[in-house]
Write a protein that holds these residues in place. Structure first.
Motif, PDB file in Angstrom:
ATOM      1  N   PHE A 338      26.498-106.128  -0.094  1.00  0.00           N
ATOM      2  CA  PHE A 338      26.554-105.527   0.396  1.00  0.00           C
ATOM      3  C   PHE A 338      25.227-104.513  -0.895  1.00  0.00           C
ATOM      4  CE2 PHE A 338      29.964-106.295   2.311  1.00  0.00           C
ATOM      5  CZ  PHE A 338      30.477-106.492   3.645  1.00  0.00           C
ATOM      6  N   GLY A 339      25.376-105.117  -1.863  1.00  0.00           N
ATOM      7  CA  GLY A 339      23.750-104.023  -2.790  1.00  0.00           C
ATOM      8  C   GLY A 339      24.753-103.413  -3.761  1.00  0.00           C
ATOM      9  N   ARG A 340      24.063-102.829  -3.921  1.00  0.00           N
ATOM     10  CA  ARG A 340      24.571-101.726  -5.209  1.00  0.00           C
ATOM     11  C   ARG A 340      25.380-100.798  -4.860  1.00  0.00           C
ATOM     12  NH1 ARG A 340      21.130-100.768  -9.281  1.00  0.00           N
ATOM     13  NH2 ARG A 340      21.631 -98.941  -9.304  1.00  0.00           N
ATOM     14  N   LEU A 341      26.915-101.235  -5.758  1.00  0.00           N
ATOM     15  CA  LEU A 341      28.138-100.332  -4.981  1.00  0.00           C
ATOM     16  C   LEU A 341      28.458 -99.651  -6.641  1.00  0.00           C
ATOM     17  CD1 LEU A 341      30.109-103.362  -4.365  1.00  0.00           C
ATOM     18  CD2 LEU A 341      28.761-101.968  -2.714  1.00  0.00           C
ATOM     19  N   ARG A 342      28.541 -97.932  -6.371  1.00  0.00           N
ATOM     20  CA  ARG A 342      28.717 -97.304  -6.835  1.00  0.00           C
ATOM     21  C   ARG A 342      30.479 -96.190  -6.830  1.00  0.00           C
ATOM     22  NH1 ARG A 342      24.881 -94.790 -10.126  1.00  0.00           N
ATOM     23  NH2 ARG A 342      23.155 -95.192  -8.539  1.00  0.00           N
ATOM     24  N   ALA A 343      30.978 -95.520  -6.302  1.00  0.00           N
ATOM     25  CA  ALA A 343      31.981 -95.015  -6.460  1.00  0.00           C
ATOM     26  C   ALA A 343      33.034 -95.879  -5.406  1.00  0.00           C
ATOM     27  CB  ALA A 343      32.010 -93.641  -5.576  1.00  0.00           C
ATOM     28  N   ILE A 344      34.247 -95.343  -5.816  1.00  0.00           N
ATOM     29  CA  ILE A 344      35.297 -95.820  -5.077  1.00  0.00           C
ATOM     30  C   ILE A 344      36.775 -94.967  -5.456  1.00  0.00           C
ATOM     31  CG2 ILE A 344      35.887 -97.252  -7.519  1.00  0.00           C
ATOM     32  CD1 ILE A 344      36.827 -99.530  -6.126  1.00  0.00           C
ATOM     33  N   CYS A 345      37.227 -95.084  -4.673  1.00  0.00           N
ATOM     34  CA  CYS A 345      38.864 -94.546  -4.333  1.00  0.00           C
ATOM     35  C   CYS A 345      40.183 -95.418  -3.947  1.00  0.00           C
ATOM     36  CB  CYS A 345      38.053 -93.020  -4.047  1.00  0.00           C
ATOM     37  SG  CYS A 345      38.393 -92.383  -1.573  1.00  0.00           S
ATOM     38  N   VAL A 346      40.776 -94.566  -3.508  1.00  0.00           N
ATOM     39  CA  VAL A 346      41.583 -95.807  -2.701  1.00  0.00           C
ATOM     40  C   VAL A 346      43.032 -94.122  -2.532  1.00  0.00           C
ATOM     41  CG1 VAL A 346      43.500 -96.828  -3.309  1.00  0.00           C
ATOM     42  CG2 VAL A 346      41.426 -97.570  -4.547  1.00  0.00           C
ATOM     43  N   SER A 347      43.086 -94.629  -1.014  1.00  0.00           N
ATOM     44  CA  SER A 347      44.165 -93.836   0.048  1.00  0.00           C
ATOM     45  C   SER A 347      45.712 -93.860  -0.398  1.00  0.00           C
ATOM     46  CB  SER A 347      44.406 -93.662   1.748  1.00  0.00           C
ATOM     47  OG  SER A 347      44.501 -95.060   1.931  1.00  0.00           O
ATOM     48  N   SER A 357      24.793 -97.760  -3.131  1.00  0.00           N
ATOM     49  CA  SER A 357      24.389 -96.637  -3.085  1.00  0.00           C
ATOM     50  C   SER A 357      22.931 -97.477  -3.379  1.00  0.00           C
ATOM     51  CB  SER A 357      24.593 -97.116  -5.179  1.00  0.00           C
ATOM     52  OG  SER A 357      23.615 -95.668  -5.327  1.00  0.00           O
ATOM     53  N   ASN A 358      22.175 -98.198  -2.376  1.00  0.00           N
ATOM     54  CA  ASN A 358      20.871 -98.704  -1.940  1.00  0.00           C
ATOM     55  C   ASN A 358      19.591 -97.613  -1.855  1.00  0.00           C
ATOM     56  OD1 ASN A 358      22.245-101.151  -1.910  1.00  0.00           O
ATOM     57  ND2 ASN A 358      23.318-100.873  -0.411  1.00  0.00           N
ATOM     58  N   ARG A 359      20.048 -96.594  -1.919  1.00  0.00           N
ATOM     59  CA  ARG A 359      18.450 -95.508  -1.963  1.00  0.00           C
ATOM     60  C   ARG A 359      18.904 -94.943  -3.103  1.00  0.00           C
ATOM     61  NH1 ARG A 359      19.812 -92.610   4.028  1.00  0.00           N
ATOM     62  NH2 ARG A 359      17.213 -91.937   3.949  1.00  0.00           N
ATOM     63  N   ASP A 360      19.031 -95.163  -4.236  1.00  0.00           N
ATOM     64  CA  ASP A 360      19.034 -94.587  -5.395  1.00  0.00           C
ATOM     65  C   ASP A 360      17.688 -95.250  -5.966  1.00  0.00           C
ATOM     66  OD1 ASP A 360      19.256 -97.217  -5.586  1.00  0.00           O
ATOM     67  OD2 ASP A 360      20.912 -96.955  -6.914  1.00  0.00           O
ATOM     68  N   GLY A 361      16.486 -95.265  -5.407  1.00  0.00           N
ATOM     69  CA  GLY A 361      15.334 -96.720  -5.847  1.00  0.00           C
ATOM     70  C   GLY A 361      15.860 -97.268  -6.802  1.00  0.00           C
ATOM     71  N   ARG A 362      16.507 -98.221  -6.640  1.00  0.00           N
ATOM     72  CA  ARG A 362      16.476 -99.482  -6.992  1.00  0.00           C
ATOM     73  C   ARG A 362      17.506-100.471  -6.109  1.00  0.00           C
ATOM     74  NH1 ARG A 362      18.195 -97.657 -13.079  1.00  0.00           N
ATOM     75  NH2 ARG A 362      16.547 -96.453 -14.234  1.00  0.00           N
ATOM     76  N   GLY A 363      17.396-100.301  -5.026  1.00  0.00           N
ATOM     77  CA  GLY A 363      17.652-101.191  -4.779  1.00  0.00           C
ATOM     78  C   GLY A 363      17.500-101.390  -3.316  1.00  0.00           C
ATOM     79  N   SER A 364      17.965-101.748  -1.887  1.00  0.00           N
ATOM     80  CA  SER A 364      16.988-102.805  -0.771  1.00  0.00           C
ATOM     81  C   SER A 364      17.982-102.044   0.445  1.00  0.00           C
ATOM     82  CB  SER A 364      16.661-104.023  -1.020  1.00  0.00           C
ATOM     83  OG  SER A 364      16.572-104.631  -1.962  1.00  0.00           O
ATOM     84  N   PRO A 365      17.551-101.254   0.875  1.00  0.00           N
ATOM     85  CA  PRO A 365      18.364-100.359   1.431  1.00  0.00           C
ATOM     86  C   PRO A 365      19.157-101.032   3.154  1.00  0.00           C
ATOM     87  CG  PRO A 365      17.097 -98.537   0.794  1.00  0.00           C
ATOM     88  CD  PRO A 365      16.523-100.214   0.104  1.00  0.00           C
TER      89      PRO A 365
END
Length: 465
Positions: A338-347, A357-365
């Motif tokens: 799934f490419g670059r992963l930046r944030a996480i939370c749990v319900s 986070s693939n649109r941050d300039g360093r990924g392949s969206p």
């Protein structure tokens, strides 16, 4: 006061009503965690560099995107409701709108804390902590609590974390000024601790200083376990990404120490400067990012573990903890592809939400990036909290200011307990033998949300000023 009362009502409904039955989202992939099959689906798509995900008291996900937008995301439908786009956010490479935290008494203090980069009147790139107020479905009234922190386009941090004592932790990067991480007078390369008005807590490690820990390069994750232990993930240079156990007043070594104290010059520095070694490191680096603690029985193989997402590593890493929470005996990787992963939370239901986070300039969206992914055990049955009206504990008025009346539907247990939002018992009472109704004062309670319990029966209570 009108909009506050409306929000209190909304929050009470959200806290006492289970989420609506969800039509299963299309399955993107599955993977095993022990005997459990974890299903991965996309909750929402078309985002632009989501940076923070926080599960809110309204049972919505609160999200920041690096360009300056703050939104609430419906975890059932995936609908994104924008609350504000901050006009003074300045994005530059890694910089922009970063971490977010909610006031622990959100029902009566509807404050949202965010940290972001901006440019001052002289063109200097900086970072600040800002408090916003949530009212009538929007955010506004920005108040800067801490500003003028030196920044560059990289190494800005920054996560925010509320502590049970109503103080706020804020991580900062070294802003490419490496020696400042060891300078106790600088706010860079630190984890800071502040009161919720931005002032300095009297019991900080160094009196008069916001510095909680020093010697950090670029902390990207921050979480506290139910037992009270603090953990942070931190970017290394070409080696030694770190997972640290955060202890007040400790030094974490940067820039002299990379990872463990294993070179002679590092050992000398560590012995002289109260350096705390990481619990584990990664070489080559993963670009470790968001960090959370998983306590739900929904996925037993992850229960009481840390879950870490990474950017360059593009994976979710399960970090098993020992019984005392001060060692990581094993770590296991999941969620590739799934490419670059930046944030996480749990319900509260044990679903894990991960932002790409693939649109941050360093990924392949991919065409649908960026996305929030849902990881869940679809075979896990969440026990309903719904109780027939005739069997419920009744209480009124709610919200209350002075006195509270409780009525139990049938004779049973006599004890009554009131706990605050952190589960701490703050008041007790009893039904007399054969008594169905009791009235007592709540004037000694601070404004906020409480849980009133009588045996297995429980109801939410809001105390107003």
């Amino acid at each position: 006061m009108k909009h506050l009362n409306s929000f209190l009502t909304t929050l009470l409904l959200a806290a006492t009503t289970p989420l609506a039955a969800q039509t299963p989202l299309p399955v993107l992939t599955t993977f095993p965690v022990g005997a459990t099959t974890v299903t991965v689906s996309a909750l929402t798509t078309g985002l632009t560099v989501p940076w923070e995900l926080v599960w809110g008291p309204d049972n919505f996900i609160w999200m920041t995107e690096r360009g300056g937008r703050i939104s609430r995301v419906n975890p059932t439908t995936g609908a994104v409701t924008p609350l504000i786009t901050l006009s003074d956010v300045a994005t530059s490479s890694e910089g922009g709108l970063l971490g977010l935290a909610l006031h622990p008494d959100f029902a009566v203090s509807p404050y949202v804390y965010v940290v972001y980069n901006y440019t001052d009147a002289g063109g200097t790139y900086l970072e600040k902590l800002v408090r916003l107020t949530y009212a009538n479905g929007a955010l506004g009234a920005p108040l800067t609590l801490l500003g003028n922190i030196p920044a560059t386009s990289t190494h800005s941090g920054s996560r925010l974390l509320m502590l049970p004592d109503r103080t706020l932790l804020m991580s900062t990067g070294d802003a490419q000024q490496q020696p400042q991480a060891q300078n106790p007078a600088s706010l860079n390369g630190k984890i800071l601790r502040l009161n919720l008005d931005g002032s300095i807590p009297a019991n900080n490690p160094t009196p008069g200083s916001r510095v909680y820990t020093l010697g950090h390069r670029n902390p990207q994750g921050l979480v506290q376990s139910p037992a009270g232990r603090l953990y942070s993930s931190e970017h290394g240079p070409d080696s030694d990404d770190e997972l640290n156990l955060i202890e007040p007043g400790r030094n974490y070594g940067w820039p002299t120490v990379e990872g463990y104290c294993n070179r002679p010059e590092e050992q000398t520095f560590c012995a002289a400067n109260n350096v705390k070694e990481p619990l584990t490191t990664w070489t080559p680096t993963l670009g470790v990012a968001g960090l959370t603690y998983y306590s739900s029985p929904a996925i037993p193989g992850w229960q009481n573990h840390l879950l870490l997402v990474s950017l360059k590593g593009a994976r979710l890493t399960d970090l098993a903890l020992n019984a005392t929470g001060d060692a990581i005996p094993t770590r296991t990787d999941y969620l590739s592809g799934f490419g670059r992963l930046r944030a996480i939370c749990v319900s509260p239901q044990g679903r894990v939400y991960v932002a790409t986070s693939n649109r941050d300039g360093r990924g392949s969206p991919a065409p649908t990036d960026d996305r929030i992914l849902v990881l869940e055990n679809r075979d896990f049955v969440v026990t309903s909290t719904a109780t027939p009206a005739a069997a419920r504990l009744q209480l009124w008025p709610n919200p209350a200011r002075h006195t509270l009346t409780l009525e139990r539907p049938a004779l049973g247990e006599d004890a009554i307990t009131i706990s605050d939002a952190l589960g701490r018992r703050v008041q007790t009472a009893r039904f007399a033998a054969g008594q169905k109704q009791v009235v007592f004062s709540v004037e000694g309670l601070k404004p906020g949300v409480y849980l009133v319990q009588n045996g297995s029966r429980a109801q939410r209570l809001v105390v107003e000023e």
